[in-house]
Design a protein around this motif. Structure first.
Motif, PDB file in Angstrom:
ATOM      1  N   GLN A   1     -36.803 -51.140   8.432  1.00  0.00           N
ATOM      2  CA  GLN A   1     -36.570 -49.708   8.594  1.00  0.00           C
ATOM      3  C   GLN A   1     -35.240 -49.306   7.948  1.00  0.00           C
ATOM      4  N   ASN A   2     -35.170 -48.078   7.464  1.00  0.00           N
ATOM      5  CA  ASN A   2     -33.990 -47.500   6.815  1.00  0.00           C
ATOM      6  C   ASN A   2     -33.614 -48.214   5.514  1.00  0.00           C
ATOM      7  N   SER A   3     -34.595 -48.805   4.861  1.00  0.00           N
ATOM      8  CA  SER A   3     -34.332 -49.391   3.553  1.00  0.00           C
ATOM      9  C   SER A   3     -35.588 -49.309   2.696  1.00  0.00           C
ATOM     10  N   ALA A   4     -35.383 -49.443   1.407  1.00  0.00           N
ATOM     11  CA  ALA A   4     -36.478 -49.463   0.443  1.00  0.00           C
ATOM     12  C   ALA A   4     -36.129 -50.497  -0.612  1.00  0.00           C
TER      13      ALA A   4
ATOM     14  N   SER B   1     -30.877 -47.515   0.237  1.00  0.00           N
ATOM     15  CA  SER B   1     -31.144 -46.519   1.280  1.00  0.00           C
ATOM     16  C   SER B   1     -31.988 -45.395   0.700  1.00  0.00           C
ATOM     17  N   PRO B   2     -32.841 -44.785   1.527  1.00  0.00           N
ATOM     18  CA  PRO B   2     -33.646 -43.664   1.032  1.00  0.00           C
ATOM     19  C   PRO B   2     -32.762 -42.523   0.527  1.00  0.00           C
ATOM     20  N   SER B   3     -33.123 -41.948  -0.617  1.00  0.00           N
ATOM     21  CA  SER B   3     -32.388 -40.823  -1.202  1.00  0.00           C
ATOM     22  C   SER B   3     -33.120 -40.352  -2.452  1.00  0.00           C
TER      23      SER B   3
ATOM     24  N   ASP C   1     -38.153 -44.344   2.620  1.00  0.00           N
ATOM     25  CA  ASP C   1     -37.946 -45.416   3.577  1.00  0.00           C
ATOM     26  C   ASP C   1     -39.177 -46.320   3.654  1.00  0.00           C
ATOM     27  N   ARG C   2     -38.930 -47.630   3.686  1.00  0.00           N
ATOM     28  CA  ARG C   2     -39.969 -48.652   3.868  1.00  0.00           C
ATOM     29  C   ARG C   2     -41.043 -48.616   2.786  1.00  0.00           C
TER      30      ARG C   2
END
Length: 194
Positions: free
Chosen positions: A103-106, A144-146, A168-169
């Motif tokens: 979670q909170n990463s890609a 991180s998502p952005s 995210d994910r």
């Protein structure tokens, strides 16, 4: 069995049929098309033939797979030039395992899949970059998502640019594909998937 999907980004061949252990599994996959996942055994051979060619014709390329038991799914990228006599930019398949995400990463994979660009720098406009990525090589980062703008730099000049919404994910592939002096033109092709 392992799940595998194919992404066709070889710029000088339009339609291909794909055989798994001599049985056709994909018919007429074209440039920039993505197959559905299909089951493959842990040891197998994939053959690539020009669409409509007889089953008895020789493949334009084949690859033997031996997949580790802990891998559950793979993405195969068909790159290179079918018509090349030079082995370094001839047709090839990059096979990358799909990984689990937290979670909170890609995951972002940068892939230099253009035989016209031997070395390139992939750069986000916010300053982070992957420098000197050779043709047929992959660099991977957890981010991180952005929302970002990604550029490809060669010899100090931007040769391709695109926007990416990093979710995210999710997996994100940022692929430099195409050719410089002929079609299909050079571009940044962005894929997002689970």
């Amino acid at each position: 069995m392992v799940k595998l999907r194919l992404i066709h980004i070889s710029p000088d061949v339009s339609g291909l049929d794909v055989y798994l252990n001599n049985s056709k599994v994909i018919e007429r996959i074209s440039y920039k098309m993505i197959s559905q996942y299909f089951d493959v055994p842990n040891e197998c051979t994939l053959d690539f033939r020009i669409s409509g060619a007889p089953k008895s014709s020789p493949p334009v390329f084949y690859v033997k797979l031996k997949i580790e038991p802990e891998i559950f799914s793979l993405t195969a990228f068909l790159i290179g030039l079918v018509g090349s006599k030079d082995k370094k930019d001839g047709i090839n398949v990059l096979i990358l395992p799909d990984q689990s995400l937290t979670q909170n990463s890609a995951i972002v994979r940068f892939i230099n899949a253009s035989p016209a660009v031997p070395i390139a720098t992939f750069k986000f406009k916010d300053g982070s970059f992957v420098q000197n990525l050779e043709y047929s090589k992959v660099a991977q980062s957890v981010v991180s998502p952005s929302k970002k703008v990604v550029q490809v730099i060669k010899d100090g000049e931007t040769i391709a640019e695109n926007n990416i919404n990093i979710l995210d994910r999710k997996f994100h592939e940022i692929l430099l594909i195409g050719l410089i002096e002929r079609k299909p033109s050079l571009e940044l092709y962005i894929l997002t998937h689970d």
